[in-house]
Design an enzyme around this catalytic site. Structure first.
Site, PDB file in Angstrom:
ATOM      1  N   HIS A   1      -8.415  -8.507   2.267  1.00 35.02           N
ATOM      2  CA  HIS A   1      -7.505  -9.035   1.080  1.00 35.02           C
ATOM      3  C   HIS A   1      -7.378 -10.624   1.610  1.00 35.02           C
ATOM      4  O   HIS A   1      -7.264 -11.160   2.770  1.00 35.02           O
ATOM      5  CB  HIS A   1      -6.186  -8.639   1.301  1.00 35.02           C
TER       6      HIS A   1
ATOM      7  N   HIS B   1       0.706  -1.140   0.041  1.00 33.52           N
ATOM      8  CA  HIS B   1       0.063   0.152  -0.053  1.00 33.52           C
ATOM      9  C   HIS B   1       0.910   1.330   0.087  1.00 33.52           C
ATOM     10  O   HIS B   1       0.417   2.393  -0.034  1.00 33.52           O
ATOM     11  CB  HIS B   1      -0.921  -0.110   1.176  1.00 33.52           C
TER      12      HIS B   1
ATOM     13  N   CYS C   1     -14.345  -5.283   3.555  1.00 34.72           N
ATOM     14  CA  CYS C   1     -13.713  -5.320   2.654  1.00 34.72           C
ATOM     15  C   CYS C   1     -12.064  -5.874   3.100  1.00 34.72           C
ATOM     16  O   CYS C   1     -11.955  -5.846   4.555  1.00 34.72           O
ATOM     17  CB  CYS C   1     -13.589  -3.994   1.905  1.00 34.72           C
TER      18      CYS C   1
ATOM     19  N   GLU D   1      -4.362   2.302  -2.606  1.00 38.27           N
ATOM     20  CA  GLU D   1      -5.159   1.343  -2.942  1.00 38.27           C
ATOM     21  C   GLU D   1      -5.195   0.853  -4.305  1.00 38.27           C
ATOM     22  O   GLU D   1      -5.702   1.471  -5.202  1.00 38.27           O
ATOM     23  CB  GLU D   1      -6.680   1.388  -2.505  1.00 38.27           C
TER      24      GLU D   1
ATOM     25  N   TRP E   1     -12.293   4.164  -1.885  1.00 38.32           N
ATOM     26  CA  TRP E   1     -12.790   3.129  -2.755  1.00 38.32           C
ATOM     27  C   TRP E   1     -14.280   2.870  -2.646  1.00 38.32           C
ATOM     28  O   TRP E   1     -14.718   2.433  -3.703  1.00 38.32           O
ATOM     29  CB  TRP E   1     -12.150   1.935  -2.559  1.00 38.32           C
TER      30      TRP E   1
ATOM     31  N   GLU F   1      -5.815  -1.985  -6.541  1.00 39.80           N
ATOM     32  CA  GLU F   1      -6.410  -3.497  -6.183  1.00 39.80           C
ATOM     33  C   GLU F   1      -7.223  -3.665  -7.335  1.00 39.80           C
ATOM     34  O   GLU F   1      -7.836  -3.077  -8.250  1.00 39.80           O
ATOM     35  CB  GLU F   1      -7.427  -3.029  -5.115  1.00 39.80           C
TER      36      GLU F   1
ATOM     37  N   TYR G   1      -8.965  -0.617  -9.744  1.00 43.75           N
ATOM     38  CA  TYR G   1      -8.812   0.777  -9.278  1.00 43.75           C
ATOM     39  C   TYR G   1      -7.359   1.153  -8.680  1.00 43.75           C
ATOM     40  O   TYR G   1      -6.725   0.034  -8.337  1.00 43.75           O
ATOM     41  CB  TYR G   1      -9.995   1.189  -8.395  1.00 43.75           C
TER      42      TYR G   1
ATOM     43  N   GLU H   1     -15.044  -9.560  11.604  1.00 46.68           N
ATOM     44  CA  GLU H   1     -15.153  -8.249  11.531  1.00 46.68           C
ATOM     45  C   GLU H   1     -16.694  -7.873  12.278  1.00 46.68           C
ATOM     46  O   GLU H   1     -16.823  -7.115  12.874  1.00 46.68           O
ATOM     47  CB  GLU H   1     -15.084  -7.365  10.207  1.00 46.68           C
TER      48      GLU H   1
ATOM     49  N   HIS I   1      -2.863  -5.748  -6.251  1.00 42.79           N
ATOM     50  CA  HIS I   1      -2.854  -6.849  -5.167  1.00 42.79           C
ATOM     51  C   HIS I   1      -4.312  -7.344  -5.333  1.00 42.79           C
ATOM     52  O   HIS I   1      -5.283  -6.411  -5.630  1.00 42.79           O
ATOM     53  CB  HIS I   1      -2.360  -6.659  -3.950  1.00 42.79           C
TER      54      HIS I   1
END
Length: 197
Positions: A85, A41, A83, A130, A175, A132, A119, A103, A48
């Protein structure tokens, strides 16, 4: 949550925090390597794999979360339901279900793929980027959220109209609109035309 080969490889048995690795991808989403999360990042960012989840209640309201103030990236801003990874080698669908539970303490009663979006969004507040290739998922939340305070500051179910009002007056993740717009066709299919998405 069940342990998979990918999650087992990333859990620490001695209680120490180990580096979180992300899957680097090319423009087609093909895995080309790995990088440590924070390094991926740092400007200009390394492309990624990521995922974004949009869960709705039976009234067609979207579950938003406000990111915890302690998060190093985009703290205290509103964003989509979840959101994150995937771990290297972890399927995006499995990662989305895992992180939604970690979460928010809920398991979606329905979760469906809703395409991908690529994006590049710099975050002026943190200086991070970001970059991604994001896998999108939509689904239903039929449980009351029980958020992990380390991850989530608060939650809210909002209609499309309430979201527009909130977005106009509150900070959202860089995002958020990109992933929401990319997921809209699947969201409309899930919620129906009367929900206004």
């Amino acid at each position: 949550m069940p342990t998979t080969p990918a999650t087992a490889a990333h859990s620490s048995s001695n209680g120490t925090a180990e580096a979180i690795m992300l899957e680097l991808v090319d423009e087609n989403g093909t895995t080309i390597g790995t990088a440590e999360k924070l390094a991926a990042h740092q400007p200009p960012g390394q492309l990624h794999r990521a995922f974004s989840v949009f869960l709705f209640d039976e009234q067609g309201r979207l579950l938003l979360q406000r990111r915890a103030l302690g998060k190093y990236h985009s703290p205290g801003v509103w964003s989509n339901t979840c959101c994150g990874h995937p771990y290297p080698g972890e399927a995006p669908f499995a990662a989305a279900a895992r992180r939604t539970y970690e979460e928010l303490g809920i398991s979606p009663s329905l979760l469906a793929e809703a395409g991908t979006v690529r994006y590049n969004h710099p975050d002026p507040a943190s200086g991070l980027v970001e970059q991604e290739f994001n896998h999108l998922f939509v689904g239903m939340a039929q449980e009351r959220p029980a958020p992990d305070p380390e991850e989530v500051g608060e939650t809210a179910f909002v209609t499309a109209e309430e979201l527009a009002e909130r977005h106009a007056r509150s900070p959202f993740s860089a995002w958020f609109m990109t992933v929401l717009d990319a997921a809209r066709p699947a969201i409309r299919e899930l919620t129906g035309p009367s929900a206004g998405w």
